[in-house]
Design a protein around this motif. Sequence first.
Motif, PDB file in Angstrom:
ATOM      1  N   ALA A   1     111.210 -32.338 -12.276  1.00 28.08           N
ATOM      2  CA  ALA A   1     111.706 -32.809 -10.980  1.00 28.08           C
ATOM      3  C   ALA A   1     111.891 -34.327 -11.006  1.00 28.08           C
ATOM      4  CB  ALA A   1     110.749 -32.406  -9.865  1.00 28.08           C
ATOM      5  N   LYS A   2     110.909 -35.024 -11.568  1.00 26.26           N
ATOM      6  CA  LYS A   2     110.985 -36.489 -11.656  1.00 26.26           C
ATOM      7  C   LYS A   2     112.178 -36.908 -12.522  1.00 26.26           C
ATOM      8  CE  LYS A   2     108.206 -40.539 -12.733  1.00 26.26           C
ATOM      9  NZ  LYS A   2     106.912 -41.034 -13.201  1.00 26.26           N
ATOM     10  N   GLU A   3     112.356 -36.212 -13.639  1.00 25.28           N
ATOM     11  CA  GLU A   3     113.459 -36.494 -14.552  1.00 25.28           C
ATOM     12  C   GLU A   3     114.824 -36.298 -13.867  1.00 25.28           C
ATOM     13  OE1 GLU A   3     114.793 -34.560 -18.737  1.00 25.28           O
ATOM     14  OE2 GLU A   3     112.638 -34.775 -18.413  1.00 25.28           O
ATOM     15  N   LEU A   4     114.897 -35.282 -13.010  1.00 24.99           N
ATOM     16  CA  LEU A   4     116.146 -34.977 -12.312  1.00 24.99           C
ATOM     17  C   LEU A   4     116.354 -35.833 -11.063  1.00 24.99           C
ATOM     18  CD1 LEU A   4     116.110 -31.082 -12.495  1.00 24.99           C
ATOM     19  CD2 LEU A   4     117.615 -32.629 -13.770  1.00 24.99           C
ATOM     20  N   GLY A   5     115.285 -36.481 -10.615  1.00 20.61           N
ATOM     21  CA  GLY A   5     115.387 -37.295  -9.411  1.00 20.61           C
ATOM     22  C   GLY A   5     115.319 -36.477  -8.129  1.00 20.61           C
ATOM     23  N   VAL A   6     114.605 -35.347  -8.182  1.00 19.78           N
ATOM     24  CA  VAL A   6     114.411 -34.513  -6.992  1.00 19.78           C
ATOM     25  C   VAL A   6     112.912 -34.305  -6.794  1.00 19.78           C
ATOM     26  CG1 VAL A   6     116.625 -33.323  -7.273  1.00 19.78           C
ATOM     27  CG2 VAL A   6     114.567 -32.317  -8.268  1.00 19.78           C
TER      28      VAL A   6
ATOM     29  N   GLN B   1     119.429 -22.654  -0.924  1.00 15.58           N
ATOM     30  CA  GLN B   1     120.748 -22.213  -1.368  1.00 15.58           C
ATOM     31  C   GLN B   1     121.652 -23.414  -1.640  1.00 15.58           C
ATOM     32  OE1 GLN B   1     121.737 -18.886  -1.793  1.00 15.58           O
ATOM     33  NE2 GLN B   1     119.564 -18.500  -1.537  1.00 15.58           N
ATOM     34  N   THR B   2     121.119 -24.610  -1.537  1.00 15.09           N
ATOM     35  CA  THR B   2     121.924 -25.815  -1.643  1.00 15.09           C
ATOM     36  C   THR B   2     121.593 -26.570  -2.920  1.00 15.09           C
ATOM     37  OG1 THR B   2     121.863 -25.976   0.749  1.00 15.09           O
ATOM     38  CG2 THR B   2     122.596 -27.918  -0.441  1.00 15.09           C
ATOM     39  N   ILE B   3     122.627 -26.880  -3.671  1.00 19.06           N
ATOM     40  CA  ILE B   3     122.457 -27.707  -4.860  1.00 19.06           C
ATOM     41  C   ILE B   3     123.713 -28.552  -5.025  1.00 19.06           C
ATOM     42  CG2 ILE B   3     123.283 -25.869  -6.366  1.00 19.06           C
ATOM     43  CD1 ILE B   3     121.453 -27.032  -8.571  1.00 19.06           C
ATOM     44  N   GLN B   4     123.527 -29.834  -5.238  1.00 23.41           N
ATOM     45  CA  GLN B   4     124.663 -30.719  -5.416  1.00 23.41           C
ATOM     46  C   GLN B   4     125.264 -30.504  -6.798  1.00 23.41           C
ATOM     47  OE1 GLN B   4     123.133 -34.665  -4.806  1.00 23.41           O
ATOM     48  NE2 GLN B   4     123.278 -34.493  -2.585  1.00 23.41           N
TER      49      GLN B   4
ATOM     50  N   ARG C   1     123.577 -32.037 -14.229  1.00 26.82           N
ATOM     51  CA  ARG C   1     122.401 -32.553 -14.948  1.00 26.82           C
ATOM     52  C   ARG C   1     121.540 -31.414 -15.481  1.00 26.82           C
ATOM     53  NH1 ARG C   1     119.575 -36.443 -10.979  1.00 26.82           N
ATOM     54  NH2 ARG C   1     121.106 -35.670  -9.527  1.00 26.82           N
ATOM     55  N   LEU C   2     121.402 -30.357 -14.693  1.00 23.01           N
ATOM     56  CA  LEU C   2     120.617 -29.203 -15.141  1.00 23.01           C
ATOM     57  C   LEU C   2     121.231 -28.587 -16.384  1.00 23.01           C
ATOM     58  CD1 LEU C   2     119.760 -27.480 -11.757  1.00 23.01           C
ATOM     59  CD2 LEU C   2     118.127 -28.462 -13.388  1.00 23.01           C
TER      60      LEU C   2
ATOM     61  N   ASP D   1     128.787 -17.152  -8.228  1.00 20.09           N
ATOM     62  CA  ASP D   1     128.253 -16.570  -6.993  1.00 20.09           C
ATOM     63  C   ASP D   1     127.925 -17.659  -5.981  1.00 20.09           C
ATOM     64  OD1 ASP D   1     128.496 -14.063  -8.129  1.00 20.09           O
ATOM     65  OD2 ASP D   1     126.347 -13.846  -8.542  1.00 20.09           O
ATOM     66  N   ARG D   2     127.335 -18.747  -6.456  1.00 16.17           N
ATOM     67  CA  ARG D   2     126.970 -19.855  -5.576  1.00 16.17           C
ATOM     68  C   ARG D   2     128.212 -20.493  -4.969  1.00 16.17           C
ATOM     69  NH1 ARG D   2     127.153 -24.925  -6.592  1.00 16.17           N
ATOM     70  NH2 ARG D   2     126.153 -26.340  -5.185  1.00 16.17           N
ATOM     71  N   ILE D   3     129.222 -20.704  -5.781  1.00 13.89           N
ATOM     72  CA  ILE D   3     130.470 -21.298  -5.283  1.00 13.89           C
ATOM     73  C   ILE D   3     131.120 -20.380  -4.259  1.00 13.89           C
ATOM     74  CG2 ILE D   3     132.832 -21.946  -5.941  1.00 13.89           C
ATOM     75  CD1 ILE D   3     131.543 -22.929  -8.648  1.00 13.89           C
ATOM     76  N   ALA D   4     131.129 -19.084  -4.544  1.00  7.28           N
ATOM     77  CA  ALA D   4     131.714 -18.120  -3.602  1.00  7.28           C
ATOM     78  C   ALA D   4     130.974 -18.156  -2.272  1.00  7.28           C
ATOM     79  CB  ALA D   4     131.694 -16.713  -4.198  1.00  7.28           C
TER      80      ALA D   4
END
Length: 114
Positions: A23-28, A42-45, A51-52, A75-78
């Motif tokens: 989480a620290k590495e990703l900045g979240v 359900q939200t991810i930028q 980065r993931l 699925d997420r985009i849809a």
Amino acid sequence: MSSFGQQLRQIRQQKGIALNDFAKELGVSPVYLSNLETGKTQTIQLELLSRLQHELPMEADEEDDVDDWTSARIDRIALMLKELHCADKEAAEYWMGMVEQGIEMFAIKAIGHR
């Protein structure tokens, strides 16, 4: 999203990366990452998703994993487009058109004709 989150957690754990460290590495926040992995959010930028993919690349020799990862993203985009369509039909139509045009452009490039 739960399939995406489950796979994210599994890959992170297989690579031996602690949730707090990642989480620290990703900045979240660790809470956000945990919620993402458990499907509670359900939200991810797009930037975080990119980065993931960079931090936890899929194994090339495990074709099913790549398909699951791609399927989860589609699925997420849809889902996001459906939600946007309910909130702002015009914006959703714009983005669906852009996606369709982009896919057609790359498909034509890959096929080499049209």
